[in-house]
Design a protein around this motif. Sequence first.
Motif: not given
Length: 108
Positions: A1-29
């Motif tokens: 698992m990788i740890t990321l931070t939810r935008l605005g809430a500042g809440q740490a979330i654990a994400v399974n990288p195997d479940l990531i389809e794509r990542i976009e910068a729009t300008p937020d990630t």
Amino acid sequence: MITLTRLGAGQAIAVNPDLIERIEATPDTVVTLVDGHKLVVEEPLDDVIERVRTWRASVAAQAVQIFRQTEFDDDSLTEHDMSEVALADKAGAHAQVGRVLRMPTREV
């Protein structure tokens, strides 16, 4: 698992990288998962990619280590046998890493 931070809430979330389809910068990630869920995170795109790479490398390294510990554990091997084992170990390790790093696909 990788740890990321939810935008605005500042809440740490654990994400399974195997479940990531794509990542976009729009300008937020925006991280899109294979099931269609979207996560908007504080980390820049390049940082998320680097975290995924680091996580995958750690999984691959651990798979190779486990393979080597369990596959060839015989003290009675001759020097010739050991060179054969080294070749098989290398090929087996590559195959093991390939199985570990197989990417999931989105089911439609």
